[in-house]
Design a protein around this motif. Structure first.
Motif, PDB file in Angstrom:
ATOM      1  N   GLU A 100      -7.238  -4.097 -11.392  1.00 49.91           N
ATOM      2  CA  GLU A 100      -7.808  -2.889 -10.808  1.00 49.91           C
ATOM      3  C   GLU A 100      -6.712  -1.831 -10.877  1.00 49.91           C
ATOM      4  O   GLU A 100      -5.563  -2.112 -10.568  1.00 49.91           O
ATOM      5  CB  GLU A 100      -8.178  -3.185  -9.364  1.00 49.91           C
ATOM      6  CG  GLU A 100      -8.719  -2.023  -8.610  1.00 49.91           C
ATOM      7  CD  GLU A 100      -9.070  -2.441  -7.188  1.00 49.91           C
ATOM      8  OE1 GLU A 100     -10.193  -2.871  -6.972  1.00 49.91           O
ATOM      9  OE2 GLU A 100      -8.193  -2.355  -6.323  1.00 49.91           O
TER      10      GLU A 100
ATOM     11  N   VAL B 164      -5.692   2.281  -9.994  1.00 48.08           N
ATOM     12  CA  VAL B 164      -6.010   3.565  -9.369  1.00 48.08           C
ATOM     13  C   VAL B 164      -4.980   4.558  -9.880  1.00 48.08           C
ATOM     14  O   VAL B 164      -3.795   4.241  -9.908  1.00 48.08           O
ATOM     15  CB  VAL B 164      -5.914   3.487  -7.829  1.00 48.08           C
ATOM     16  CG1 VAL B 164      -6.230   4.826  -7.212  1.00 48.08           C
ATOM     17  CG2 VAL B 164      -6.845   2.438  -7.276  1.00 48.08           C
TER      18      VAL B 164
ATOM     19  N   ILE C  51      -3.826   8.890  -9.850  1.00 47.96           N
ATOM     20  CA  ILE C  51      -4.026  10.207  -9.251  1.00 47.96           C
ATOM     21  C   ILE C  51      -3.650  11.258 -10.279  1.00 47.96           C
ATOM     22  O   ILE C  51      -2.543  11.212 -10.828  1.00 47.96           O
ATOM     23  CB  ILE C  51      -3.169  10.373  -7.988  1.00 47.96           C
ATOM     24  CG1 ILE C  51      -3.376   9.194  -7.041  1.00 47.96           C
ATOM     25  CG2 ILE C  51      -3.504  11.679  -7.275  1.00 47.96           C
ATOM     26  CD1 ILE C  51      -2.448   9.218  -5.846  1.00 47.96           C
TER      27      ILE C  51
ATOM     28  N   TRP D 114     -13.256   9.269  -7.115  1.00 44.73           N
ATOM     29  CA  TRP D 114     -13.245   9.621  -5.693  1.00 44.73           C
ATOM     30  C   TRP D 114     -13.169  11.138  -5.503  1.00 44.73           C
ATOM     31  O   TRP D 114     -13.200  11.610  -4.378  1.00 44.73           O
ATOM     32  CB  TRP D 114     -12.058   8.977  -4.971  1.00 44.73           C
ATOM     33  CG  TRP D 114     -12.050   7.477  -5.032  1.00 44.73           C
ATOM     34  CD1 TRP D 114     -13.020   6.679  -5.556  1.00 44.73           C
ATOM     35  CD2 TRP D 114     -11.019   6.609  -4.553  1.00 44.73           C
ATOM     36  NE1 TRP D 114     -12.646   5.368  -5.437  1.00 44.73           N
ATOM     37  CE2 TRP D 114     -11.432   5.290  -4.830  1.00 44.73           C
ATOM     38  CE3 TRP D 114      -9.784   6.823  -3.921  1.00 44.73           C
ATOM     39  CZ2 TRP D 114     -10.646   4.194  -4.497  1.00 44.73           C
ATOM     40  CZ3 TRP D 114      -9.025   5.733  -3.590  1.00 44.73           C
ATOM     41  CH2 TRP D 114      -9.455   4.426  -3.872  1.00 44.73           C
TER      42      TRP D 114
ATOM     43  N   TYR E 167      -8.530  11.322  -7.564  1.00 42.64           N
ATOM     44  CA  TYR E 167      -8.369   9.865  -7.582  1.00 42.64           C
ATOM     45  C   TYR E 167      -9.404   9.230  -8.505  1.00 42.64           C
ATOM     46  O   TYR E 167     -10.570   9.634  -8.505  1.00 42.64           O
ATOM     47  CB  TYR E 167      -8.581   9.294  -6.173  1.00 42.64           C
ATOM     48  CG  TYR E 167      -7.400   9.399  -5.259  1.00 42.64           C
ATOM     49  CD1 TYR E 167      -6.989  10.628  -4.776  1.00 42.64           C
ATOM     50  CD2 TYR E 167      -6.710   8.260  -4.858  1.00 42.64           C
ATOM     51  CE1 TYR E 167      -5.910  10.727  -3.909  1.00 42.64           C
ATOM     52  CE2 TYR E 167      -5.631   8.345  -3.988  1.00 42.64           C
ATOM     53  CZ  TYR E 167      -5.242   9.576  -3.519  1.00 42.64           C
ATOM     54  OH  TYR E 167      -4.184   9.649  -2.670  1.00 42.64           O
TER      55      TYR E 167
ATOM     56  N   LEU F  38     -10.594   5.233 -10.005  1.00 41.38           N
ATOM     57  CA  LEU F  38     -10.423   3.784  -9.904  1.00 41.38           C
ATOM     58  C   LEU F  38     -11.136   3.129 -11.082  1.00 41.38           C
ATOM     59  O   LEU F  38     -12.257   3.485 -11.412  1.00 41.38           O
ATOM     60  CB  LEU F  38     -11.041   3.301  -8.589  1.00 41.38           C
ATOM     61  CG  LEU F  38     -11.204   1.806  -8.441  1.00 41.38           C
ATOM     62  CD1 LEU F  38     -10.180   1.286  -7.465  1.00 41.38           C
ATOM     63  CD2 LEU F  38     -12.575   1.454  -7.955  1.00 41.38           C
TER      64      LEU F  38
ATOM     65  N   TYR G 222      -6.519  -2.243   0.138  1.00 42.77           N
ATOM     66  CA  TYR G 222      -5.535  -1.170   0.323  1.00 42.77           C
ATOM     67  C   TYR G 222      -6.172   0.204   0.186  1.00 42.77           C
ATOM     68  O   TYR G 222      -5.578   1.209   0.533  1.00 42.77           O
ATOM     69  CB  TYR G 222      -4.374  -1.329  -0.676  1.00 42.77           C
ATOM     70  CG  TYR G 222      -4.797  -1.215  -2.123  1.00 42.77           C
ATOM     71  CD1 TYR G 222      -4.783   0.012  -2.762  1.00 42.77           C
ATOM     72  CD2 TYR G 222      -5.215  -2.312  -2.851  1.00 42.77           C
ATOM     73  CE1 TYR G 222      -5.174   0.140  -4.076  1.00 42.77           C
ATOM     74  CE2 TYR G 222      -5.617  -2.210  -4.167  1.00 42.77           C
ATOM     75  CZ  TYR G 222      -5.595  -0.985  -4.776  1.00 42.77           C
ATOM     76  OH  TYR G 222      -6.004  -0.863  -6.071  1.00 42.77           O
ATOM     77  N   LYS G 223      -7.402   0.252  -0.358  1.00 40.45           N
ATOM     78  CA  LYS G 223      -8.056   1.540  -0.569  1.00 40.45           C
ATOM     79  C   LYS G 223      -8.716   2.058   0.704  1.00 40.45           C
ATOM     80  O   LYS G 223      -9.103   3.211   0.784  1.00 40.45           O
ATOM     81  CB  LYS G 223      -9.124   1.400  -1.669  1.00 40.45           C
ATOM     82  CG  LYS G 223      -8.559   0.929  -2.982  1.00 40.45           C
ATOM     83  CD  LYS G 223      -9.596   0.885  -4.076  1.00 40.45           C
ATOM     84  CE  LYS G 223     -10.611  -0.213  -3.935  1.00 40.45           C
ATOM     85  NZ  LYS G 223     -10.058  -1.561  -4.053  1.00 40.45           N
TER      86      LYS G 223
ATOM     87  N   LEU H  95      -0.023   5.071  -2.921  1.00 43.50           N
ATOM     88  CA  LEU H  95      -1.102   5.907  -3.429  1.00 43.50           C
ATOM     89  C   LEU H  95      -1.424   7.086  -2.510  1.00 43.50           C
ATOM     90  O   LEU H  95      -2.465   7.708  -2.649  1.00 43.50           O
ATOM     91  CB  LEU H  95      -2.359   5.067  -3.627  1.00 43.50           C
ATOM     92  CG  LEU H  95      -2.338   4.158  -4.855  1.00 43.50           C
ATOM     93  CD1 LEU H  95      -3.542   3.260  -4.861  1.00 43.50           C
ATOM     94  CD2 LEU H  95      -2.284   4.971  -6.129  1.00 43.50           C
TER      95      LEU H  95
END
Lengths: 133, 83
Positions: free
Chosen positions: A18, A20, A22, A56, A73, A75, B30-31, B72
């Motif tokens: 996974e 993520v 920015i 997001w 963001y 994902l 964690y999100k 993050l």
């Protein structure tokens, strides 16, 4: 012994990941989509299966990064051999539109959790909390 | 009148428990910043097990999740007024 045999037969073991990332808030919508598409391509070229994607949108950062207080963001959840992660993170590092990224390997509980999350099981809870806050 | 001091407000001896074990949560996301807020104090520091009652196994996972969330920018590293 068995494990050894397995690695010979199946050298490319797939794992769930996974990621993520920015993006800087200075981009417009088209530029943002373009960048996301670029990373999608990186994943596909290296033989990754994209399982799920989420945008997001523009979110407030908990602390400023590169003097910006917001960021886009994204994902992506994917299934791939481990070599993909290096390629993907190299692409992140080379792209200055990316201000932060995190790639994590998912264990079986995480995979189960993400499955439920995708089906929107936690959404109602999240909304309740938002109303409170 | 007794000469022995008696405790005025005798605290209930409430047993602590691990909320993850009790409710069967196996993965800490964690999100989900709102959920992680339960495990940090006002300054954004991780609360000790002695206060939250979390078992060691899950305390490690909480710490990992908070660390990821901080990276993050979902949670702050340092702050003064989180709650």
């Amino acid at each position: 012994m068995q494990a050894k045999i397995k690695t010979i037969i199946e050298p490319m073991e797939l794992k769930n990941y996974e990621t993520v990332f920015i993006l800087t808030p200075l981009l417009n919508d088209a530029q943002m989509q373009e960048t996301v598409e670029k990373f999608r391509q990186v994943l596909k070229e290296n033989g990754a299966d994209i399982i799920h994607e989420e945008n997001w949108g523009l979110r407030k950062l908990a602390y400023p990064i590169q003097k910006k207080s917001t960021g886009f963001y994204h994902l992506v959840e994917f299934k791939a051999p481990g070599t993909v992660v290096d390629a993907l993170e190299l692409a992140y590092r080379r792209d200055e539109k990316v201000v932060r990224f995190l790639t994590t390997a998912l264990d079986k509980h995480a995979v189960a959790y993400n499955e439920r999350r995708r089906n929107g099981e936690f959404k109602s809870q999240a909304k309740k909390e938002e109303v409170k806050g | 009148m007794s000469l022995v001091n008696e405790r005025v407000n005798k605290p209930e001896n409430r047993q602590k428990y691990c909320r993850f074990k009790k409710s069967g949560i196996k993965y800490i996301d964690y999100k989900d910043g709102n959920f992680l807020l339960k495990f940090v104090n006002e300054q954004g520091k991780i609360l000790p097990r002695r206060l939250t009652g979390t078992s060691l196994k899950f305390q490690r996972k909480v710490a990992q999740a908070v660390a990821r969330a901080r990276h993050l920018a979902i949670l702050p590293y340092v702050t003064d007024s989180l709650k």
